[in-house]
Enzyme design. Structure first.
Site, mmCIF file in Angstrom:
data_model
loop_
_atom_site.group_PDB
_atom_site.id
_atom_site.type_symbol
_atom_site.label_atom_id
_atom_site.label_comp_id
_atom_site.label_asym_id
_atom_site.label_seq_id
_atom_site.Cartn_x
_atom_site.Cartn_y
_atom_site.Cartn_z
ATOM 1 N N ASP A 21 2.508 3.851 2.676
ATOM 2 C CA ASP A 21 1.051 4.075 3.282
ATOM 3 C C ASP A 21 1.241 4.917 4.600
ATOM 4 O OD1 ASP A 21 -1.538 3.649 3.956
ATOM 5 O OD2 ASP A 21 -1.234 1.457 4.715
ATOM 6 N N THR A 67 -5.501 0.281 -8.370
ATOM 7 C CA THR A 67 -6.845 0.170 -8.959
ATOM 8 C C THR A 67 -8.141 0.543 -8.054
ATOM 9 O OG1 THR A 67 -6.818 -2.194 -8.565
ATOM 10 C CG2 THR A 67 -6.293 -1.531 -10.865
ATOM 11 N N ASN A 69 -7.749 2.716 -5.360
ATOM 12 C CA ASN A 69 -7.650 4.119 -5.202
ATOM 13 C C ASN A 69 -8.544 4.925 -6.150
ATOM 14 O OD1 ASN A 69 -4.093 4.008 -4.343
ATOM 15 N ND2 ASN A 69 -5.716 3.950 -2.982
ATOM 16 N N TRP A 70 -8.894 4.479 -6.998
ATOM 17 C CA TRP A 70 -9.983 5.198 -7.818
ATOM 18 C C TRP A 70 -11.258 5.360 -7.300
ATOM 19 C CZ3 TRP A 70 -8.071 7.890 -11.776
ATOM 20 C CH2 TRP A 70 -7.067 7.421 -12.433
ATOM 21 N N ARG A 189 6.470 -2.122 3.658
ATOM 22 C CA ARG A 189 5.336 -1.329 3.880
ATOM 23 C C ARG A 189 5.302 -0.367 5.168
ATOM 24 N NH1 ARG A 189 -0.799 -2.744 2.324
ATOM 25 N NH2 ARG A 189 -1.837 -0.924 3.123
HETATM 26 C C1 FPP Z 1 -1.122 5.930 0.952
HETATM 27 O O1 FPP Z 1 -1.444 6.931 1.912
HETATM 28 C C2 FPP Z 1 -0.557 6.768 -0.206
HETATM 29 C C3 FPP Z 1 -1.074 6.890 -1.318
HETATM 30 C C4 FPP Z 1 -2.341 6.075 -1.875
HETATM 31 C C5 FPP Z 1 -0.525 7.679 -2.494
HETATM 32 C C6 FPP Z 1 0.891 7.691 -2.494
HETATM 33 C C7 FPP Z 1 1.197 9.085 -3.176
HETATM 34 C C8 FPP Z 1 2.358 9.670 -2.999
HETATM 35 C C9 FPP Z 1 3.405 9.619 -1.708
HETATM 36 C C10 FPP Z 1 2.501 11.111 -3.715
HETATM 37 C C11 FPP Z 1 2.698 10.938 -5.117
HETATM 38 C C12 FPP Z 1 3.535 10.024 -5.521
HETATM 39 C C13 FPP Z 1 4.627 10.152 -6.483
HETATM 40 C C14 FPP Z 1 5.400 8.931 -7.058
HETATM 41 C C15 FPP Z 1 5.101 11.671 -6.855
HETATM 42 P P1 FPP Z 1 -2.999 6.742 2.588
HETATM 43 O O2 FPP Z 1 -3.715 7.994 1.659
HETATM 44 O O3 FPP Z 1 -3.635 5.411 2.136
HETATM 45 O O4 FPP Z 1 -2.870 6.973 3.928
HETATM 46 P P2 FPP Z 1 -3.689 6.390 5.346
HETATM 47 O O5 FPP Z 1 -3.791 4.964 5.015
HETATM 48 O O6 FPP Z 1 -3.314 7.079 6.381
HETATM 49 O O7 FPP Z 1 -5.383 7.027 4.846
#
Ligand code: FPP
Length: 246
Positions: A21, A67, A69-70, A189
């Site tokens: 995260d 799920t 994140n969509w 986390r």
């Molecule tokens: C959370 O940060 C991260 C994700 C939802 C995606 C994780 C994906 C990657 C690290 C890259 C691709 C993965 C692989 C396995 C190659 P956030 O966007 O929720 O951050 P925020 O909470 O600061 O908004």
């Protein structure tokens, strides 16, 4: 003594799970688009995988896409999917060299066709690797996973293949997407958030939880090693008293 050497080999977490995260916040801090944080996050993914394999962790599960994140803007979902696709193509060699098997949990039928195809190819090509299993949680939600398990078990009861009185913890475990894996020992986390966010709810029943302040793109193998050292200093009692487990 080097950090890595301080880790006891006989008390390793078999299964480490990570909620990655803070990519968005990392990018925002630099005045950049969120997507830039995801791109930097891939480097941290590599650190986690290599670090876990180096130490001797058997299962590493990464929460790559939930799920929920969509519901993000299409632009961001598309960027994450193309990042996943290019990472799969780039990392196959690393997986092979490090003898790592890829597995996926979640409803990948929702992913773009080319991602599904690439995932299947990497899964097939790495299926005989045995040093560590890397599990990507993609389009994954723990509640849906439990619903699917309940449906599968109900079906068996309905067809007289299983009696209700025979339902045990193992029945549930064996019907989850993680059926061939041990429960999670250590959950990490990043980014200071202290939530589970619908991740492996059944499997973390007795996991040790670690919430790190670092944002995911800044995570590296040193953070993993330090967390494992902390884990080894905790006493896991599984409901027993301290004297009983000593
Ligand atoms: C959370 O940060 C991260 C994700 C939802 C995606 C994780 C994906 C990657 C690290 C890259 C691709 C993965 C692989 C396995 C190659 P956030 O966007 O929720 O951050 P925020 O909470 O600061 O908004």
């Amino acid at each position: 003594m080097e950090l890595k050497e301080q880790i006891y080999k006989d008390n390793l977490p078999k299964h480490v799970a990570i909620i990655m995260d803070g990519n968005g916040r990392w990018a925002k801090k630099q005045g950049k688009l969120r997507v830039f944080g995801h791109r930097k996050g891939v480097k941290a993914v590599r650190e986690a995988i290599e670090g876990a394999a180096e130490i001797g962790v058997e299962f590493l599960t990464l929460y790559a896409f939930s799920t929920e994140n969509w519901n993000r803007p299409k632009f961001e979902v598309d960027a994450l999917m193309s990042l996943l696709l290019s990472s799969l193509k780039d990392e196959l060699k690393t997986l092979q060299e490090n003898n790592i098997k890829l597995k996926v949990i979640g409803d990948i039928s929702k992913l773009p066709q080319k991602n599904q195809k690439e995932l299947q190819q990497v899964i097939d090509k790495t299926k005989d690797n045995s040093r560590m299993t890397l599990v990507l949680a993609l389009s994954y939600g723990s509640k849906v996973e439990i619903i699917d398990a309940v449906k599968a078990i109900s079906e068996k009861v309905k067809n007289d293949e299983l009696d209700i009185s025979e339902i045990t913890e193992d029945t549930i475990s064996n019907n989850l997407y993680t059926s061939e894996m041990p429960d999670v020992d250590l959950l990490i986390r990043t980014s200071g958030e202290t939530r589970i966010s619908n991740f492996l709810l059944w499997q973390i029943a007795y996991a040790e939880l670690f919430f790190l302040e670092k944002l995911w793109p800044d995570f590296d193998r040193t953070d993993l090693f330090n967390t494992i050292l902390d884990y080894q200093n905790r006493e896991r009692r599984f409901g027993k008293t301290s004297d009983q487990v000593k």
